[in-house]
Design a protein around this motif. Structure first.
Motif, PDB file in Angstrom:
ATOM      1  N   GLN A 106       2.914  -5.387  -1.725  1.00  0.00           N
ATOM      2  CA  GLN A 106       1.771  -5.407  -0.899  1.00  0.00           C
ATOM      3  C   GLN A 106       1.043  -7.565  -1.615  1.00  0.00           C
ATOM      4  N   ARG A 107       1.031  -7.497  -2.525  1.00  0.00           N
ATOM      5  CA  ARG A 107       0.020  -8.966  -2.547  1.00  0.00           C
ATOM      6  C   ARG A 107       1.640  -9.858  -2.724  1.00  0.00           C
ATOM      7  N   ALA A 108       2.968  -9.602  -3.076  1.00  0.00           N
ATOM      8  CA  ALA A 108       4.043 -10.310  -3.139  1.00  0.00           C
ATOM      9  C   ALA A 108       4.818 -10.944  -1.633  1.00  0.00           C
ATOM     10  N   TYR A 109       4.659  -9.985  -0.838  1.00  0.00           N
ATOM     11  CA  TYR A 109       5.017  -9.997   0.110  1.00  0.00           C
ATOM     12  C   TYR A 109       4.385  -9.100   1.856  1.00  0.00           C
ATOM     13  N   PRO A 110       3.594  -9.285   1.705  1.00  0.00           N
ATOM     14  CA  PRO A 110       2.487  -9.027   2.745  1.00  0.00           C
ATOM     15  C   PRO A 110       3.142  -8.495   4.057  1.00  0.00           C
ATOM     16  N   GLY A 111       3.744  -9.029   4.360  1.00  0.00           N
ATOM     17  CA  GLY A 111       4.310  -9.118   5.791  1.00  0.00           C
ATOM     18  C   GLY A 111       5.526  -8.361   5.518  1.00  0.00           C
ATOM     19  N   ARG A 112       5.773  -7.917   5.236  1.00  0.00           N
ATOM     20  CA  ARG A 112       7.025  -6.656   5.203  1.00  0.00           C
ATOM     21  C   ARG A 112       6.446  -5.640   5.464  1.00  0.00           C
ATOM     22  N   VAL A 113       4.968  -5.355   5.440  1.00  0.00           N
ATOM     23  CA  VAL A 113       4.373  -3.709   5.129  1.00  0.00           C
ATOM     24  C   VAL A 113       4.075  -3.777   6.268  1.00  0.00           C
ATOM     25  N   ARG A 204      -7.388  -7.466   0.698  1.00  0.00           N
ATOM     26  CA  ARG A 204      -6.914  -8.355   1.869  1.00  0.00           C
ATOM     27  C   ARG A 204      -5.454  -7.231   2.387  1.00  0.00           C
ATOM     28  N   VAL A 205      -5.623  -5.818   2.219  1.00  0.00           N
ATOM     29  CA  VAL A 205      -4.745  -4.950   3.292  1.00  0.00           C
ATOM     30  C   VAL A 205      -4.983  -5.249   4.608  1.00  0.00           C
ATOM     31  N   THR A 206      -4.084  -5.565   5.182  1.00  0.00           N
ATOM     32  CA  THR A 206      -4.252  -5.035   7.415  1.00  0.00           C
ATOM     33  C   THR A 206      -3.790  -4.218   7.367  1.00  0.00           C
ATOM     34  N   VAL A 207      -2.817  -3.310   6.616  1.00  0.00           N
ATOM     35  CA  VAL A 207      -2.428  -2.055   7.404  1.00  0.00           C
ATOM     36  C   VAL A 207      -2.361  -0.555   7.419  1.00  0.00           C
ATOM     37  N   PRO A 208      -2.249  -0.628   8.318  1.00  0.00           N
ATOM     38  CA  PRO A 208      -2.806   0.770   8.255  1.00  0.00           C
ATOM     39  C   PRO A 208      -2.643   2.317   6.755  1.00  0.00           C
ATOM     40  N   SER A 209      -3.174   2.729   5.207  1.00  0.00           N
ATOM     41  CA  SER A 209      -3.191   3.219   4.203  1.00  0.00           C
ATOM     42  C   SER A 209      -3.494   3.915   4.231  1.00  0.00           C
ATOM     43  N   LEU A 210      -2.514   4.921   3.134  1.00  0.00           N
ATOM     44  CA  LEU A 210      -3.709   6.253   2.906  1.00  0.00           C
ATOM     45  C   LEU A 210      -3.382   6.654   1.005  1.00  0.00           C
ATOM     46  N   ILE A 211      -3.900   6.858   0.857  1.00  0.00           N
ATOM     47  CA  ILE A 211      -4.431   6.965  -0.760  1.00  0.00           C
ATOM     48  C   ILE A 211      -4.938   8.658  -0.730  1.00  0.00           C
ATOM     49  N   VAL A 212      -4.430   9.489  -1.683  1.00  0.00           N
ATOM     50  CA  VAL A 212      -3.430  10.745  -2.200  1.00  0.00           C
ATOM     51  C   VAL A 212      -3.744  10.786  -3.877  1.00  0.00           C
ATOM     52  N   VAL A 213      -4.506  11.679  -3.554  1.00  0.00           N
ATOM     53  CA  VAL A 213      -4.631  12.153  -5.178  1.00  0.00           C
ATOM     54  C   VAL A 213      -5.307  13.415  -5.564  1.00  0.00           C
ATOM     55  N   GLY A 214      -4.311  13.888  -6.822  1.00  0.00           N
ATOM     56  CA  GLY A 214      -4.793  15.143  -7.430  1.00  0.00           C
ATOM     57  C   GLY A 214      -6.118  15.851  -7.646  1.00  0.00           C
ATOM     58  N   THR A 215      -7.234  16.714  -7.271  1.00  0.00           N
ATOM     59  CA  THR A 215      -7.877  16.390  -8.029  1.00  0.00           C
ATOM     60  C   THR A 215      -8.111  17.194  -9.768  1.00  0.00           C
ATOM     61  N   GLU A 216      -6.893  17.466 -10.100  1.00  0.00           N
ATOM     62  CA  GLU A 216      -6.475  17.707 -11.641  1.00  0.00           C
ATOM     63  C   GLU A 216      -5.983  16.431 -12.229  1.00  0.00           C
ATOM     64  N   ASP A 217      -6.179  15.787 -11.647  1.00  0.00           N
ATOM     65  CA  ASP A 217      -4.978  14.371 -12.156  1.00  0.00           C
ATOM     66  C   ASP A 217      -6.302  14.229 -13.559  1.00  0.00           C
ATOM     67  N   GLU A 218      -5.461  14.039 -14.408  1.00  0.00           N
ATOM     68  CA  GLU A 218      -5.853  12.879 -15.628  1.00  0.00           C
ATOM     69  C   GLU A 218      -5.344  12.002 -15.933  1.00  0.00           C
ATOM     70  N   PHE A 219      -4.136  11.236 -15.228  1.00  0.00           N
ATOM     71  CA  PHE A 219      -3.906   9.572 -15.971  1.00  0.00           C
ATOM     72  C   PHE A 219      -4.727   8.727 -14.877  1.00  0.00           C
ATOM     73  N   THR A 220      -4.521   9.564 -13.648  1.00  0.00           N
ATOM     74  CA  THR A 220      -5.138   8.325 -12.438  1.00  0.00           C
ATOM     75  C   THR A 220      -6.333   8.993 -11.865  1.00  0.00           C
ATOM     76  N   PRO A 221      -7.863   9.777 -11.994  1.00  0.00           N
ATOM     77  CA  PRO A 221      -8.235  11.042 -11.949  1.00  0.00           C
ATOM     78  C   PRO A 221      -8.469  10.390 -10.379  1.00  0.00           C
ATOM     79  N   VAL A 222      -9.924  11.418  -9.447  1.00  0.00           N
ATOM     80  CA  VAL A 222     -10.146  10.633  -7.645  1.00  0.00           C
ATOM     81  C   VAL A 222     -10.585   9.818  -7.963  1.00  0.00           C
ATOM     82  N   SER A 223     -11.151   9.387  -8.994  1.00  0.00           N
ATOM     83  CA  SER A 223     -12.366   7.811  -9.339  1.00  0.00           C
ATOM     84  C   SER A 223     -11.494   7.164  -9.128  1.00  0.00           C
TER      85      SER A 223
END
Length: 267
Positions: A106-113, A204-223
């Motif tokens: 997204q940073r390098a090729y924003p027009g393709r997303v 700077r993202v301008t396209v629709p974006s969905l962020i998903v996370v599991g409640t039990e995720d220790e590697f990348t938590p809900v925060s």
């Protein structure tokens, strides 16, 4: 399975269905089969779903032992594969390391997303302690193989409860990890240790974006997911109950439901 010769490597990929193109990027240390349930379902529902084994993973060419594979290299590989397939603009999604590759793309090729799916990932640059751990882990994987790593992290990738109640999912995740080439995993770990901070570019993202996370995720938590939700204007946050780091497999129905709504909004 199909293959393409791109930038001196042989890329293995699946290209299913027709319609709005959706490219899904797997995490570490997995392969494209991580997204098989979504590829099969959404290709039946009017989407063209493309999943590829990243450089050094699955059936795609692995780098030499001394190499470091940066997120920018993975992102460029995705751009080359899209060019090979004649796809200019597409929905792009990734989980964990795959999500960081998506942020780099997204940073390098924003027009393709056309839309972003960021699942169980984080935008911050690596800490000094994190760099040390990733490089030490890479050294050990090269010396001892990846089996010890797979066994050690299984109950963080898949929650202990889901390991018990979803043995099919646990077996799939473990098989992906154990069969990942050590050289590819090590090269990616060294590359991720040097990853940049994506927080400013997410603003700077301008396209629709969905962020998903599991409640039990220790590697990348809900925060971490909440941080990305705050950074990306107009983004949607979905928290999947009872999942750890692999909600698309641990809670497939719940994950697919939110992803389906998201794709319908894009068109």
């Amino acid at each position: 399975m199909s293959t393409a010769e791109l930038d001196g490597i042989t890329v293995a990929y699946d290209d299913l269905g027709t319609g709005l193109p959706v490219v899904l990027v797997h995490g570490h240390p997995f392969n494209r089969s991580m997204w098989r349930p979504q590829a099969e379902r959404f290709s039946r529902e009017g989407y063209r779903v493309i999943t590829a084994d990243l450089r050094g993973y699955g059936e795609t060419t692995k780098p030499e032992q001394s190499e470091r594979t940066g997120l920018d290299v993975f992102a460029a590989d995705i751009a080359r594969l899209a060019d090979h397939l004649g796809i200019e603009r597409f929905v792009l999604g990734g989980l964990s390391m795959g999500g960081q590759i998506v942020m780099e793309f997204q940073r390098a090729y924003p027009g393709r997303v056309a839309g972003l799916l960021l699942a169980d990932t984080s935008p911050q640059e690596e800490t000094e302690e994190g760099k040390r751990v990733r490089n030490e882990t890479a050294d050990r994987i090269l010396a001892e193989g990846i089996g010890w790593y797979a066994d050690e992290v299984l109950t963080k990738m898949v929650s202990p409860e889901n390991v018990r109640t979803r043995p099919d999912v646990a077996a799939h995740v473990l098989r992906m990890m154990r069969t990942t080439p050590a050289e590819g995993a090590a090269a990616a770990l060294r590359g991720r240790a040097e990853r940049p901070d994506y927080r400013e570019s997410l603003k700077r993202v301008t396209v629709p974006s969905l962020i998903v996370v599991g409640t039990e995720d220790e590697f990348t938590p809900v925060s971490d997911a909440e941080l990305m939700h705050d950074l990306i204007p107009g983004s949607t946050l979905a928290v999947i109950e009872g999942a750890a780091h692999m909600p698309n497999l641990e809670r497939e129905a719940e994950f697919d439901a939110v992803f389906a709504r998201f794709l319908k909004e894009i068109g």
